[in-house]
Design a protein around this motif. Structure first.
Motif, PDB file in Angstrom:
ATOM      1  N   ALA A 160      49.732  54.216  47.840  1.00  0.00           N
ATOM      2  CA  ALA A 160      51.182  54.309  48.003  1.00  0.00           C
ATOM      3  C   ALA A 160      51.598  53.878  49.412  1.00  0.00           C
ATOM      4  O   ALA A 160      52.664  53.284  49.611  1.00  0.00           O
ATOM      5  CB  ALA A 160      51.648  55.740  47.733  1.00  0.00           C
ATOM      6  N   GLN A 161      50.734  54.174  50.386  1.00  0.00           N
ATOM      7  CA  GLN A 161      51.007  53.791  51.773  1.00  0.00           C
ATOM      8  C   GLN A 161      50.581  52.358  52.056  1.00  0.00           C
ATOM      9  O   GLN A 161      51.190  51.678  52.884  1.00  0.00           O
ATOM     10  CB  GLN A 161      50.286  54.750  52.732  1.00  0.00           C
ATOM     11  N   ASN A 162      49.524  51.914  51.377  1.00  0.00           N
ATOM     12  CA  ASN A 162      48.983  50.570  51.615  1.00  0.00           C
ATOM     13  C   ASN A 162      48.550  49.980  50.281  1.00  0.00           C
ATOM     14  O   ASN A 162      47.395  50.111  49.884  1.00  0.00           O
ATOM     15  CB  ASN A 162      47.810  50.639  52.593  1.00  0.00           C
ATOM     16  N   PRO A 163      49.438  49.325  49.537  1.00  0.00           N
ATOM     17  CA  PRO A 163      49.121  48.825  48.192  1.00  0.00           C
ATOM     18  C   PRO A 163      47.984  47.812  48.157  1.00  0.00           C
ATOM     19  O   PRO A 163      47.375  47.600  47.104  1.00  0.00           O
ATOM     20  CB  PRO A 163      50.436  48.187  47.730  1.00  0.00           C
ATOM     21  N   GLY A 164      47.689  47.188  49.293  1.00  0.00           N
ATOM     22  CA  GLY A 164      46.612  46.205  49.332  1.00  0.00           C
ATOM     23  C   GLY A 164      45.296  46.746  49.848  1.00  0.00           C
ATOM     24  O   GLY A 164      44.403  45.976  50.221  1.00  0.00           O
ATOM     25  N   PHE A 165      45.125  48.064  49.891  1.00  0.00           N
ATOM     26  CA  PHE A 165      43.917  48.718  50.405  1.00  0.00           C
ATOM     27  C   PHE A 165      42.794  48.500  49.382  1.00  0.00           C
ATOM     28  O   PHE A 165      42.638  49.231  48.407  1.00  0.00           O
ATOM     29  CB  PHE A 165      44.207  50.198  50.606  1.00  0.00           C
ATOM     30  N   VAL A 166      41.986  47.479  49.610  1.00  0.00           N
ATOM     31  CA  VAL A 166      41.034  47.001  48.597  1.00  0.00           C
ATOM     32  C   VAL A 166      39.994  48.059  48.261  1.00  0.00           C
ATOM     33  O   VAL A 166      39.659  48.271  47.080  1.00  0.00           O
ATOM     34  CB  VAL A 166      40.364  45.699  49.090  1.00  0.00           C
ATOM     35  N   GLU A 167      39.466  48.737  49.282  1.00  0.00           N
ATOM     36  CA  GLU A 167      38.446  49.745  49.022  1.00  0.00           C
ATOM     37  C   GLU A 167      39.006  50.902  48.196  1.00  0.00           C
ATOM     38  O   GLU A 167      38.316  51.454  47.330  1.00  0.00           O
ATOM     39  CB  GLU A 167      37.850  50.259  50.330  1.00  0.00           C
ATOM     40  N   ALA A 168      40.254  51.272  48.452  1.00  0.00           N
ATOM     41  CA  ALA A 168      40.876  52.339  47.663  1.00  0.00           C
ATOM     42  C   ALA A 168      41.111  51.884  46.226  1.00  0.00           C
ATOM     43  O   ALA A 168      40.898  52.651  45.276  1.00  0.00           O
ATOM     44  CB  ALA A 168      42.182  52.772  48.308  1.00  0.00           C
ATOM     45  N   LEU A 169      41.538  50.646  46.037  1.00  0.00           N
ATOM     46  CA  LEU A 169      41.682  50.100  44.683  1.00  0.00           C
ATOM     47  C   LEU A 169      40.356  50.158  43.933  1.00  0.00           C
ATOM     48  O   LEU A 169      40.289  50.578  42.776  1.00  0.00           O
ATOM     49  CB  LEU A 169      42.174  48.650  44.759  1.00  0.00           C
ATOM     50  N   LEU A 189      41.452  46.767  39.620  1.00  0.00           N
ATOM     51  CA  LEU A 189      40.443  45.803  40.067  1.00  0.00           C
ATOM     52  C   LEU A 189      41.002  44.383  40.066  1.00  0.00           C
ATOM     53  O   LEU A 189      40.610  43.565  40.911  1.00  0.00           O
ATOM     54  CB  LEU A 189      39.201  45.909  39.180  1.00  0.00           C
ATOM     55  N   ASP A 190      41.903  44.083  39.141  1.00  0.00           N
ATOM     56  CA  ASP A 190      42.579  42.781  39.188  1.00  0.00           C
ATOM     57  C   ASP A 190      43.349  42.630  40.496  1.00  0.00           C
ATOM     58  O   ASP A 190      43.353  41.560  41.124  1.00  0.00           O
ATOM     59  CB  ASP A 190      43.530  42.633  38.000  1.00  0.00           C
ATOM     60  N   ARG A 191      44.017  43.707  40.915  1.00  0.00           N
ATOM     61  CA  ARG A 191      44.734  43.669  42.203  1.00  0.00           C
ATOM     62  C   ARG A 191      43.755  43.487  43.359  1.00  0.00           C
ATOM     63  O   ARG A 191      44.028  42.753  44.324  1.00  0.00           O
ATOM     64  CB  ARG A 191      45.529  44.954  42.393  1.00  0.00           C
ATOM     65  N   ALA A 192      42.598  44.160  43.268  1.00  0.00           N
ATOM     66  CA  ALA A 192      41.620  44.070  44.354  1.00  0.00           C
ATOM     67  C   ALA A 192      41.084  42.650  44.510  1.00  0.00           C
ATOM     68  O   ALA A 192      40.995  42.131  45.627  1.00  0.00           O
ATOM     69  CB  ALA A 192      40.475  45.055  44.109  1.00  0.00           C
ATOM     70  N   VAL A 193      40.712  42.006  43.400  1.00  0.00           N
ATOM     71  CA  VAL A 193      40.123  40.662  43.512  1.00  0.00           C
ATOM     72  C   VAL A 193      41.187  39.622  43.852  1.00  0.00           C
ATOM     73  O   VAL A 193      40.885  38.588  44.450  1.00  0.00           O
ATOM     74  CB  VAL A 193      39.349  40.265  42.237  1.00  0.00           C
ATOM     75  N   GLU A 194      42.452  39.908  43.488  1.00  0.00           N
ATOM     76  CA  GLU A 194      43.529  39.008  43.911  1.00  0.00           C
ATOM     77  C   GLU A 194      43.727  39.111  45.420  1.00  0.00           C
ATOM     78  O   GLU A 194      43.918  38.099  46.105  1.00  0.00           O
ATOM     79  CB  GLU A 194      44.818  39.360  43.178  1.00  0.00           C
ATOM     80  N   ARG A 195      43.648  40.323  45.926  1.00  0.00           N
ATOM     81  CA  ARG A 195      43.835  40.547  47.357  1.00  0.00           C
ATOM     82  C   ARG A 195      42.631  40.057  48.166  1.00  0.00           C
ATOM     83  O   ARG A 195      42.788  39.509  49.262  1.00  0.00           O
ATOM     84  CB  ARG A 195      44.038  42.051  47.591  1.00  0.00           C
ATOM     85  N   ALA A 196      41.426  40.287  47.626  1.00  0.00           N
ATOM     86  CA  ALA A 196      40.194  39.931  48.349  1.00  0.00           C
ATOM     87  C   ALA A 196      39.241  39.249  47.370  1.00  0.00           C
ATOM     88  O   ALA A 196      38.358  39.897  46.800  1.00  0.00           O
ATOM     89  CB  ALA A 196      39.557  41.172  48.962  1.00  0.00           C
ATOM     90  N   PRO A 197      39.398  37.948  47.154  1.00  0.00           N
ATOM     91  CA  PRO A 197      38.614  37.252  46.130  1.00  0.00           C
ATOM     92  C   PRO A 197      37.109  37.294  46.358  1.00  0.00           C
ATOM     93  O   PRO A 197      36.340  37.116  45.401  1.00  0.00           O
ATOM     94  CB  PRO A 197      39.133  35.808  46.220  1.00  0.00           C
ATOM     95  N   ASP A 198      36.672  37.541  47.589  1.00  0.00           N
ATOM     96  CA  ASP A 198      35.242  37.576  47.885  1.00  0.00           C
ATOM     97  C   ASP A 198      34.703  38.995  48.048  1.00  0.00           C
ATOM     98  O   ASP A 198      33.595  39.179  48.575  1.00  0.00           O
ATOM     99  CB  ASP A 198      34.954  36.769  49.160  1.00  0.00           C
TER     100      ASP A 198
END
Length: 546
Positions: A160-169, A189-198
């Motif tokens: 909620a504070q950081n929608p792009g927090f990949v580790e939290a996703l 996980l779709d959001r995570a790989v979109e944010r950090a493809p690698d």
């Protein structure tokens, strides 16, 4: 090093240039060393960052930033104890530094001191309730302490504070998948790989979640992407193996099945003689050893006889409950696993590697199951207990609940109520240990006969189960060792399977080439056991067994 514990750094290239210029002029200050330390940290040079931060700390002993960078560098170097000391020193210098407080929690999580990590996170959040990294570390601690729903809530707070927090996703998705909420997990996980493809862990977990929903082609692509990013990812390697085998890609799947030997839980057995890697076997004394659960041993023991048919003198070491059941395996001498290291052989091989070492293809893989030896006395004892005018069904509903292997495969005993209502049917419990407590829950609702406290209580524990099974008209079970036992006994067995069933039950069929007397009932939707058992009730009413 968790990103939630890392102090912020500026432009790394500029900081390095400034520091090198000062070094030439012999005018290094704490600020120059801190700039260099931050730049090293940002580029992944944790050793260089630690060295530069230590120089800064020596010149400025009260520098909070120096201590935080030292903490982050030590975490990156895999020394959470040192990281904790540095972060604690930073807190002592400035009790209002939220990164330092959060670093303490992260280091305690790395040290697996999860109760202390939870307390540290909650202290941080009492001061900074909107600090996403603290919610993340709280989630890590809660998950480890066996509070998955609370952990999910903490990860959602971080997002909620950081929608792009990949580790939290990623971490939130893992817990959702374990709770059989794989659809929700995949969205994260779709959001995570979109944010950090690698970011390899997100691809790996996405592959497993997609497999849970039976979306095998997508799952395979995610696993292969995870392996491309992290060639040492044994979990993704093994998931890929199962997907290939389920699709009938036997050669490639058997080769990939070797990934199981790189899992953290794998225990490699050491012998004074080499491992048999395939090829010439005639005349060789080969020890084959069971390596997984009882069901795997029952399933794969047939391949020991194939090895013997090629001229090898085969000794099969198995779990003690199976030793006497498998005693008459054609061409094979059977011993207990505890005896495996006491004998000399020319070579050894783990049991589940045999099909690959034997060079089997799909046609060879589907050979008859091993024939089991129960003995006349146990059979006579259990047959005498069965009322001849009733239709007797043995039931088992719970697999071993430890680990992810049980995710979604067990069904509640209450789901069997429709079968119990059919005229002339009597249910017998084959359930031992975990799950047996559900017998209390259905008391007064429908009847399931308990075989009694001496059932499988002796040293040859599986003999009673096998003898009772062999006396019954039908076995109904989830995907557990009892399915393999019934199939090996050539008894009619109906196996209730989740949507994403284990690889050996293949896909899109209601029979099993491994067990000719088995009939497979598959969920039509994830988690929908009632609909499956309604279909089973109709089939039982029509007495259609296979």
């Amino acid at each position: 090093m968790p990103p939630s514990a890392a102090p912020q750094a500026g432009d790394s290239a500029s900081a390095l240039r400034t520091c090198e210029s000062a070094l030439r002029d012999n005018a290094l200050t704490p600020e120059h060393w801190l700039g260099r330390a931050g730049a090293c940290l940002q580029s992944g040079d944790f050793r260089g960052g630690a060295a530069a931060a230590a120089e800064a700390a020596s010149l400025a002993p009260h520098s909070v930033l120096a201590r935080k960078i030292l903490g982050a560098a030590c975490a990156g170097l895999g020394d959470p104890g040192a990281a904790l000391n540095h972060y604690a020193a930073a807190v002592a210098l400035d009790g209002r530094d939220k990164e330092a407080h959060n670093g303490v929690a992260a280091a305690l999580n790395d040290l697996r001191e999860f109760a202390r990590a939870l307390a540290a996170s909650e202290i941080t959040l009492s001061l900074w309730p909107d600090f996403a990294p603290a919610h993340y570390n709280r989630g890590v601690a809660l998950a480890a302490l066996g509070r998955p729903e609370d952990a999910i809530a903490s990860y959602r707070q971080a997002l909620a504070q950081n929608p792009g927090f990949v580790e939290a996703l990623n971490n939130c998705a893992v817990l959702l998948a374990r709770a059989q909420r794989s659809g929700e997990a995949i969205k994260l996980l779709d959001r995570a790989v979109e944010r950090a493809p690698d970011y390899a862990p997100a691809h790996a977990n996405r592959g497993r979640a997609l497999a849970d929903l039976g979306r095998d082609a997508e799952a395979l692509a995610s696993c292969e992407r995870a392996l491309a990013l992290n060639p040492n990812d044994a979990e993704s390697g093994l998931t890929r193996a199962h997907l290939l085998l389920a699709a009938g890609e036997v050669r490639e799947g058997l080769a990939a099945l070797e990934w199981r030997r790189r899992l953290p839980a794998w225990t490699e057995r050491r012998f004074a003689f080499p491992e048999w890697r395939g090829g010439q076997a005639s005349g060789a004394k080969i020890l084959v050893w069971a390596e997984q659960g009882l069901g795997d041993t029952l399933h794969f023991s047939r391949y020991a006889s194939l090895l013997a048919a090629r001229g090898a003198a085969v000794t099969l070491a198995v779990q003690n409950p199976l030793r006497w059941l498998l005693a008459k395996l054609p061409g094979v001498r059977v011993i207990g696993l505890d005896q495996a290291s006491q004998e000399a052989h020319d070579a050894h091989a783990p049991l589940m590697s045999l099909p690959r070492r034997l060079g089997l293809n799909a046609a060879d893989l589907f050979v008859e199951p091993a024939r089991l030896d129960i003995g006349d006395a146990p059979l006579a004892r259990w047959r005498a207990k069965l009322q001849p005018d009733l239709f007797h069904i043995g039931v088992a509903w719970q697999g071993n609940p430890s680990g992810d292997v049980d995710r979604g495969r067990s069904f509640p005993l209450a789901a069997l109520a429709p079968l119990s209502r059919l005229p002339g049917v009597k249910l017998w419990s084959l359930q031992k240990n975990a799950g047996a407590e559900q017998m209390r829950d259905i008391a007064g609702l429908f009847a399931v006969e308990d075989p009694g406290p001496v059932f499988d209580a002796g040293p040859d524990a599986f003999i009673d189960t096998a003898a009772l099974m062999a006396s019954l008209d039908l076995v109904v079970t989830c995907d557990t060792a009892l399915a393999h036992l019934a199939g090996s006994l050539r008894r009619p067995v109906w196996i209730a399977l989740q949507v994403a069933s284990e690889w050996r039950w293949l896909r899109d069929r209601d029979d099993s080439p491994f067990y000719p007397t088995a009939r497979l009932f598959r969920q039509s939707r994830p988690g929908d056991w009632p609909e499956l058992f309604r279909r089973m009730e109709v089939a039982l009413g029509e007495r259609r067994f296979i």
